[in-house]
Design an enzyme around this catalytic site. Structure first.
Site, PDB file in Angstrom:
ATOM      1  N   LYS A 151      -4.186  -0.870  -6.690  1.00 42.95           N
ATOM      2  CA  LYS A 151      -5.222  -0.193  -5.902  1.00 42.95           C
ATOM      3  C   LYS A 151      -5.104   1.291  -6.228  1.00 42.95           C
ATOM      4  O   LYS A 151      -4.097   1.920  -5.919  1.00 42.95           O
ATOM      5  CB  LYS A 151      -4.982  -0.448  -4.418  1.00 42.95           C
ATOM      6  N   TRP A 152      -6.101   1.832  -6.905  1.00 42.14           N
ATOM      7  CA  TRP A 152      -6.092   3.235  -7.364  1.00 42.14           C
ATOM      8  C   TRP A 152      -6.926   4.041  -6.383  1.00 42.14           C
ATOM      9  O   TRP A 152      -8.139   3.952  -6.370  1.00 42.14           O
ATOM     10  CB  TRP A 152      -6.674   3.299  -8.772  1.00 42.14           C
ATOM     11  N   ASP A 153      -6.225   4.830  -5.591  1.00 40.39           N
ATOM     12  CA  ASP A 153      -6.887   5.563  -4.506  1.00 40.39           C
ATOM     13  C   ASP A 153      -7.153   7.009  -4.915  1.00 40.39           C
ATOM     14  O   ASP A 153      -6.583   7.527  -5.887  1.00 40.39           O
ATOM     15  CB  ASP A 153      -5.971   5.509  -3.271  1.00 40.39           C
ATOM     16  N   MET A 154      -7.986   7.701  -4.146  1.00 40.31           N
ATOM     17  CA  MET A 154      -8.292   9.128  -4.386  1.00 40.31           C
ATOM     18  C   MET A 154      -8.818   9.653  -3.056  1.00 40.31           C
ATOM     19  O   MET A 154      -9.963   9.427  -2.700  1.00 40.31           O
ATOM     20  CB  MET A 154      -9.373   9.200  -5.462  1.00 40.31           C
ATOM     21  N   ASN A 155      -7.927  10.337  -2.310  1.00 39.62           N
ATOM     22  CA  ASN A 155      -8.227  10.574  -0.899  1.00 39.62           C
ATOM     23  C   ASN A 155      -8.747  11.948  -0.525  1.00 39.62           C
ATOM     24  O   ASN A 155      -8.834  12.255   0.660  1.00 39.62           O
ATOM     25  CB  ASN A 155      -6.975  10.286  -0.064  1.00 39.62           C
ATOM     26  N   ARG A 174      -6.152  16.093   3.473  1.00 35.83           N
ATOM     27  CA  ARG A 174      -5.153  15.093   3.833  1.00 35.83           C
ATOM     28  C   ARG A 174      -3.746  15.549   3.394  1.00 35.83           C
ATOM     29  O   ARG A 174      -2.985  14.772   2.813  1.00 35.83           O
ATOM     30  CB  ARG A 174      -5.479  13.736   3.210  1.00 35.83           C
ATOM     31  N   ASP A 233     -13.060   2.167   4.329  1.00 32.33           N
ATOM     32  CA  ASP A 233     -11.896   2.034   5.209  1.00 32.33           C
ATOM     33  C   ASP A 233     -12.307   1.391   6.527  1.00 32.33           C
ATOM     34  O   ASP A 233     -11.449   0.993   7.314  1.00 32.33           O
ATOM     35  CB  ASP A 233     -11.285   3.417   5.485  1.00 32.33           C
ATOM     36  N   ASP A 237       0.838  -1.206   0.000  1.00 32.39           N
ATOM     37  CA  ASP A 237       0.000   0.000   0.000  1.00 32.39           C
ATOM     38  C   ASP A 237       0.869   1.252   0.000  1.00 32.39           C
ATOM     39  O   ASP A 237       2.043   1.224  -0.417  1.00 32.39           O
ATOM     40  CB  ASP A 237      -0.971  -0.071   1.203  1.00 32.39           C
ATOM     41  N   ASP A 238       0.344   2.320   0.500  1.00 29.66           N
ATOM     42  CA  ASP A 238       0.966   3.645   0.487  1.00 29.66           C
ATOM     43  C   ASP A 238       2.365   3.619   1.115  1.00 29.66           C
ATOM     44  O   ASP A 238       2.605   2.900   2.087  1.00 29.66           O
ATOM     45  CB  ASP A 238       0.033   4.563   1.303  1.00 29.66           C
ATOM     46  N   CYS A 282     -10.612   2.925  -5.280  1.00 31.26           N
ATOM     47  CA  CYS A 282     -10.704   3.284  -3.868  1.00 31.26           C
ATOM     48  C   CYS A 282     -10.746   4.801  -3.812  1.00 31.26           C
ATOM     49  O   CYS A 282     -10.139   5.466  -4.648  1.00 31.26           O
ATOM     50  CB  CYS A 282      -9.460   2.742  -3.154  1.00 31.26           C
TER      51      CYS A 282
HETATM   52  C1  GLA Z   1      -6.875   5.514   1.934  1.00 29.51           C
HETATM   53  C2  GLA Z   1      -7.334   4.102   1.623  1.00 29.51           C
HETATM   54  C3  GLA Z   1      -6.653   3.145   2.561  1.00 29.51           C
HETATM   55  C4  GLA Z   1      -5.155   3.259   2.408  1.00 29.51           C
HETATM   56  C5  GLA Z   1      -4.717   4.691   2.637  1.00 29.51           C
HETATM   57  C6  GLA Z   1      -3.252   4.880   2.309  1.00 29.51           C
HETATM   58  O1  GLA Z   1      -7.335   5.934   3.155  1.00 29.51           O
HETATM   59  O2  GLA Z   1      -8.712   4.012   1.692  1.00 29.51           O
HETATM   60  O3  GLA Z   1      -7.071   1.822   2.311  1.00 29.51           O
HETATM   61  O4  GLA Z   1      -4.783   2.824   1.125  1.00 29.51           O
HETATM   62  O5  GLA Z   1      -5.466   5.604   1.849  1.00 29.51           O
HETATM   63  O6  GLA Z   1      -2.839   6.173   2.500  1.00 29.51           O
END
Ligand code: GLA
Length: 741
Positions: free
Chosen positions: A473-477, A440, A543, A363-364, A521
């Site tokens: 896993k393509w995230d967007m926070n 964030r 999450d 992950d990150d 994500c």
């Molecule tokens: C988001 C995702 C989590 C994780 C974090 C990493 O919150 O939903 O599952 O990947 O970012 O920073």
């Protein structure tokens, strides 16, 4: 089947009919949508003329009984006497509204054309027929309305394409993908609402005069309102009665609303949110709207979900993942957060492999200098402090253990502390010399700029190739603020062009690397929509990995999306979002009903827990095909009771799995301790965890849950206390199916 007779269009299949016609003024009028009606008949009397009050406006002097205020329409425009919210608002340079869209021609084609630049459902030729109706405005604007009816499912999709064939520039200010005028308002509106960590809870209220609306102005479809709604007849239940469903195949700003007017009719509309939307069309240009999906069920909400599940599986997710087995994954996020190095990950992967895990997801924190969430987004180069031998070497090590390898990306974001922002300050969304709001600790990259998309494509494809990557896993926070692109002359185009950029990157990557499994994500489930599913067949649902919370989240999500899209993992206790300590059995039993995996540190497990996890994975391997091919039925809602139950059953294979949950115990329980199953064959005998039952008794009397402790029955009770859950495997006896308890 699509029949056209005497200006009347009738789209029908075994389940549904959708009928509209050309009205006396040349515009399209809506006649009917619902359970199938015979084709070949004239239904023009379904239209409502004559109900015209003295103060009603009417476009022709010669026909005072005809008013746009009372007729049901297909594509209503504003400014001609229909005072409800319109489908379209297009202005010319003088500021005049263009609203006379009249029928010109139509064609019927087999299958379904794709929509340029946009995700949209797809078919084989024999699976669907499409009616394309062309409307023309005297100024030279043309509008193509696309209606696709699917042969074996109660589903119709609709979208529209505006073409400027006139001589001057116009601006689209509003363009709805769907308009459905219903003759009455006797419905409850159901939708899926929430927030971070409690996505897609079920909300229901009766329609009443005025507009009831869900929407997003966040630049993403959002945690708050999912782009889906259903209208249920008052007598409709989970398993009976009529329900209409509407999905929007889009991941950005949207609106979905039901407007009830003073005649108690209902206008449903769905489309790109008109706030901060305007699109300039030069002569010769066109604009394609995203697609809306209309479903119908006469078997309650559950019937609607079952059709939507099948349809999404067959016509929306990438074809390859219909049949490809989904791997059991482990993700290191909650186990390590940003604190890892090569040795730790190697050890993590070795232990995960021993448990039976198939895919390891890093992950990150593997790129730039990212030790926390304040830096490095955009710098998609491996962090050699943590991984001195490079990401390719790490991937090779992981793969040499027999695991697949996956990585986390957040392509749309940039950190104020990053190399990328130094070289490309102009790539950030918002005005450079103005304050840009952080979320964030990060800013958003301007995906309306093709240079940004090209940069991300180059970075991501280079890493995909270096690692021979299996999963992303393509995230967007964070959501978008200060919507502005330095490259656009019309800022009203920004939000949609941003989404087109995101779709373009997805499109290029999925075409170039079709074997890579994408999981979308957005801070959990903030972009859980059909637009994303066209590229990414799985989505990180929330999450919130707490099993008790997940009952509601997964139950709500299942109303609109199939289980194969619902990422559901077992995490450590105390749970990181709720501090709750649920037993491993409950955590597994809930997570089985989705695409399964783990978010925990395998080094922290006791030997007993390791054994239990091995068994869970073994069990899930039997459930996995059902997640893709089985029919899902919701049995008991966590929103109604302190129990939850659901089941998956594959009619073709004659086998399935049932899940039942009671997280909180209360003493002196009810007498009838059974669970009534659904969708079985009454004449067939089934083996359920080693015991035999008739399909008739399982459905009419129920599956025994075992005697519950009532405060006194110490010697006879089989269950009790908090955190109860049970999984049953069920198979037809004469097929000799294997049941694993
Ligand atoms: C988001 C995702 C989590 C994780 C974090 C990493 O919150 O939903 O599952 O990947 O970012 O920073």
């Amino acid at each position: 089947m699509i029949s056209v007779e005497q200006n009347q269009f009738h789209l029908s299949n075994n389940d549904i009919s959708y009928i509209f016609h050309v009205m006396p003024n040349g515009q399209l009028g809506h006649l009917y949508y619902g359970k199938g009606l015979k084709s070949g008949r004239d239904y023009s009397h379904f239209q409502t003329y004559s109900n015209v009050a003295p103060n009603t406006t009417h476009p022709y002097e010669a026909r005072p009984d005809f008013s746009l205020e009372t007729v049901k329409q297909e594509f209503p425009s504003y400014g001609k006497g229909d005072f409800r919210e319109s489908s379209v608002l297009i202005e010319n340079e003088a500021g005049e509204i263009r609203s006379d869209f009249n029928y010109e021609s139509h064609i019927v084609v087999n299958g379904k054309p794709s929509l340029e630049g946009l995700p949209a459902s797809y078919t084989q030729e024999e699976d669907a027929e499409t009616l394309i109706v062309t409307l023309k405005e005297p100024s030279g604007l043309k509008l193509e309305l696309l209606y696709t009816i699917f042969t074996n499912l109660p589903v119709i999709t609709r979208s529209c394409l505006v073409k400027n064939e006139g001589g001057e520039r116009v601006t689209i200010q509003r363009l709805m993908s769907l308009n459905l005028d219903l003759p009455d308002s006797d419905y409850d509106m159901l939708h899926l609402t929430g927030a971070w960590a409690r996505e897609r809870h079920v909300t229901e209220k009766s329609l009443s005069e005025g507009i009831q609306r869900i929407s997003s102005l966040r630049g993403a479809s959002s945690h708050q309102h999912n782009p889906f709604m259903a209208l249920k007849r008052f007598d409709a239940t989970e398993h009976n009665g009529e329900v209409l469903g509407m999905h929007f195949v889009y991941s950005g700003n949207f609106v979905a609303q039901a407007e009830v007017d003073h005649y108690s009719t209902t206008r449903v509309s769905m489309g790109i949110h008109p706030t901060r939307f305007s699109w300039s069309l030069q002569p010769g240009d066109g604009f394609q709207s995203p697609e809306a999906v209309l479903t119908f069920s006469s078997h309650g909400l559950n019937g609607l979900s079952q059709s939507v599940h099948q349809w999404t599986h067959r016509h929306m997710i990438p074809e390859r993942f219909r049949t490809a087995e989904r791997p059991v994954l482990i993700n290191n996020w909650e186990a390590t957060y940003f604190d890892f190095d090569e040795k730790k990950l190697d050890d993590f992967a070795t232990k995960a492999k021993d448990l039976g895990v198939e895919l390891f997801v890093l992950d990150d924190g593997w790129f730039g200098k990212r030790d926390d969430d304040t830096t490095s987004l955009g710098d998609w180069f491996v962090d050699q402090r943590k991984l001195p031998n490079g990401i390719g070497q790490l991937a090779a090590n992981i793969k040499s253990k027999g695991l697949q390898f996956g990585l986390w990306f957040e392509p749309e974001m940039i950190s104020p502390v990053s190399d990328l922002i130094k070289t490309h300050p102009d790539w950030v969304v918002g005005m450079n010399n103005r304050h840009q709001t952080l979320g964030r600790n990060q800013k958003v990259l301007d995906f309306s700029n093709s240079d940004v998309v090209d940069y991300l494509y180059e970075r991501m494809s280079s890493i995909i190739e270096e690692t021979r990557l299996d999963y992303i896993k393509w995230d967007m926070n964070r959501n978008i603020t200060e919507p502005f692109s330095i490259n656009l002359s019309n800022q009203g185009e920004f939000y949609h062009r941003y989404m087109l950029g995101v779709y373009q990157l997805y499109d290029r990557l999925t075409k170039a690397y079709p074997h890579v499994l994408f999981e979308s994500c957005a801070g959990g489930g903030g972009r859980f929509d059909l637009g994303m599913m066209y590229y990414a067949p799985q989505a990180w649902t929330s999450d919130d990995t707490d099993a008790v919370e997940r009952l509601k989240i997964q139950y709500g999500t299942s109303i609109a999306y199939p289980l194969s899209t619902i990422g559901s993992h077992v995490s450590a206790v105390p749970n990181h979002q709720t501090k709750r300590e649920s037993p491993l059995s409950l955590r597994g039993d809930v997570a089985y009903f989705g695409t399964f995996g783990y978010e925990l540190d395998p080094s922290s497990l006791t030997d007993e827990e390791k054994e239990e996890i091995k068994q869970q994975i073994h069990r899930y391997k039997q459930i996995e095909p059902l997640i893709r091919k089985g029919t899902f039925t919701r049995l008991i809602s966590p929103f109604d009771q302190d129990e939850t139950a659901w089941m998956l059953f594959d009619q073709e294979e004659g086998r399935g799995v049932v899940g039942w949950y009671k997280p909180i115990y209360s003493p002196n329980p009810k007498n009838n301790q059974v669970l009534k199953l659904k969708g079985l064959d009454r004449s067939v005998d089934y083996e359920v965890n080693g015991k035999q039952f008739g399909g008739d008794e399982l459905m009419s009397n129920g599956l025994p849950l075992g005697v519950e402790f009532n405060g006194a029955n110490h010697s006879t009770s089989e269950r009790g206390g908090d955190n109860q859950s049970k999984i049953w495997f069920i198979s037809e006896v004469d097929r000799g199916g294997v049941c694993d308890d």
